[in-house]
Design an enzyme around this catalytic site. Sequence first.
Site, short mmCIF file in Angstrom:
data_model
loop_
_atom_site.label_atom_id
_atom_site.label_comp_id
_atom_site.label_asym_id
_atom_site.label_seq_id
_atom_site.Cartn_x
_atom_site.Cartn_y
_atom_site.Cartn_z
CE LYS A 101 -4.48 0.94 0.32
NZ LYS A 101 -5.57 0.07 -0.18
P1 NAD Z 1 -12.83 7.84 -3.40
O1 NAD Z 1 -11.83 8.86 -3.10
O2 NAD Z 1 -13.29 7.67 -4.80
O3 NAD Z 1 -14.15 8.10 -2.51
C1 NAD Z 1 -14.11 8.29 -1.12
C2 NAD Z 1 -15.49 8.78 -0.67
O4 NAD Z 1 -15.50 8.87 0.76
C3 NAD Z 1 -15.86 10.16 -1.19
O5 NAD Z 1 -17.25 10.22 -1.48
C4 NAD Z 1 -15.55 11.07 0.00
O6 NAD Z 1 -16.30 12.28 0.00
C5 NAD Z 1 -15.97 10.16 1.14
N1 NAD Z 1 -15.37 10.54 2.43
C6 NAD Z 1 -14.10 10.92 2.69
N2 NAD Z 1 -13.95 11.23 3.98
C7 NAD Z 1 -15.16 11.03 4.56
C8 NAD Z 1 -15.66 11.19 5.87
N3 NAD Z 1 -14.87 11.62 6.86
N4 NAD Z 1 -16.96 10.89 6.10
C9 NAD Z 1 -17.76 10.46 5.08
N5 NAD Z 1 -17.34 10.30 3.83
C10 NAD Z 1 -16.07 10.59 3.56
O7 NAD Z 1 -12.23 6.47 -2.82
P2 NAD Z 1 -12.68 4.97 -3.19
O8 NAD Z 1 -11.75 4.44 -4.20
O9 NAD Z 1 -14.15 4.94 -3.41
O10 NAD Z 1 -12.31 4.22 -1.83
C11 NAD Z 1 -13.22 4.16 -0.73
C12 NAD Z 1 -12.80 3.03 0.20
O11 NAD Z 1 -12.81 1.79 -0.52
C13 NAD Z 1 -11.38 3.14 0.77
O12 NAD Z 1 -11.39 2.61 2.07
C14 NAD Z 1 -10.57 2.27 -0.16
O13 NAD Z 1 -9.40 1.78 0.47
C15 NAD Z 1 -11.55 1.16 -0.43
N6 NAD Z 1 -11.30 0.38 -1.65
C16 NAD Z 1 -11.25 0.98 -2.87
C17 NAD Z 1 -11.08 0.20 -4.01
C18 NAD Z 1 -11.13 0.77 -5.40
O14 NAD Z 1 -11.14 0.00 -6.35
N7 NAD Z 1 -11.18 2.07 -5.57
C19 NAD Z 1 -10.94 -1.20 -3.89
C20 NAD Z 1 -10.99 -1.78 -2.62
C21 NAD Z 1 -11.19 -0.96 -1.52
#
Ligand code: NAD
Length: 408
Positions: A101
């Site tokens: 990571k």
């Molecule tokens: P992203 O940046 O696209 O979206 C994050 C979202 O969370 C946004 O809507 C943001 O406004 C919101 N957010 C941020 N801080 C917040 C808070 N304090 N309270 C409420 N909402 C809040 O990121 P993503 O890629 O969607 O990732 C989200 C989660 O999923 C992370 O934990 C990431 O590790 C996990 N994840 C992502 C992927 C992927 O393919 N993108 C795969 C596996 C896991």
Amino acid sequence: MGMDATTYFMQRAIERLNISENLAKSLKLPHRVIKTEITFLLDNGKLVNYNGYRIQHNNALGPMKGGLRYHPTVNEDELTSLASLMTWKTSLLGLPFGGAKGGISCDPTTLSSSELERLTKTFIDKIKDLIGPSKDILAPDVNTNSQTMAWIMAEYSKTVGFSPGVVTGKPVFLYGSEGREAATGNGVAIVTEKLLSLDKKQLNDTRIVIQGFGNVGSHTAQALYEKGAKIIAVSDVKGGIFQKNGIDIPALKKHVAKTGSVIHFQTSDAITNAQLLATECDVLIPAALGNVFDKESANTVNCQYIIEAANGPTLPEGDEIFKNRGIKVLPDILANSAGVTVSYFEWVQNIQKFKWTLEQVQSQLNTFITKAFDNVINIANSQKCSYREAAFLISIKRVLESSQALGL
Ligand code: NAD
């Protein structure tokens, strides 16, 4: 510092395996920790410094794989926990990868696109000797996207030669895979449906609450909406919205594209993120950042199922509370694993220089997810343990087996 959540959950599974303390330690500690200073010029000519990290946790099953996030709270301890989580996720899914990571401690909302490009490329220049298609492969995470991945491919290829396989989640027209963008959310919807069906429940009489409306949250919402579920509340960093009769997700996505947030959508009621987590529903899906379920919030949730779309949303004390309250939790390493699985397909396509169709991607994804899901359910039933313990048990056993065969 106390034990981080991943190490705690690993420990629970390790207790069921008969291994020495030192062997257990070798599974917990990262293989390599990279910390580098990123110095670059802002558009206004001012020189700035940021801390960039890449934690390479374990490579017993193959080159290491994991996301890259840009966020002010990024730090070495959290990334180490998330890197370890990647080791167990790729192992659980049977992918030929280890875990890693990375992240840059910055607030990307204050940076222009050209500043983000310089930040990204300077970081990759610093770590280029330690990453690569057969060493460590990066991917999008919080606040990074297909554009970020294209910059990484460009910077890495500049010195090493054409190497799309150093990174996944690239634009589809630039060696990305069909289906990658929506994969994680689609996978969350698939496992939600499977989990409910074990209790003879169907999505069309299910009320769902989702925290986060970025890549994962919005695609999860869209996929569940298409399968007939009622999404009654969603949120993002600016706040949340509630609509008792269900939110029109396609209309909400247009609203977000226009305004940048879910707040002030149509006639919805405004709620805070804390209220969102306590909203009465059937399925609660954290899809934002980690560490959401501490003692307090775990006691206030009002649902039967939690599907961990975010990485590391549940702290150890939250997990205990969910167990005592009889709330079923599908752990992150299973629930959001479709992202890394389609990333694996993208890497395979890059290496073979052969493009798959969306149908091929979806059909292979279904095979991988179904196998991992069934495996976790079977072990949880036979060992009488939680889904999380079962998932860790399966994945740790695999890494252990490979490490021992390779020779320590
Ligand atoms: P992203 O940046 O696209 O979206 C994050 C979202 O969370 C946004 O809507 C943001 O406004 C919101 N957010 C941020 N801080 C917040 C808070 N304090 N309270 C409420 N909402 C809040 O990121 P993503 O890629 O969607 O990732 C989200 C989660 O999923 C992370 O934990 C990431 O590790 C996990 N994840 C992502 C992927 C992927 O393919 N993108 C795969 C596996 C896991």
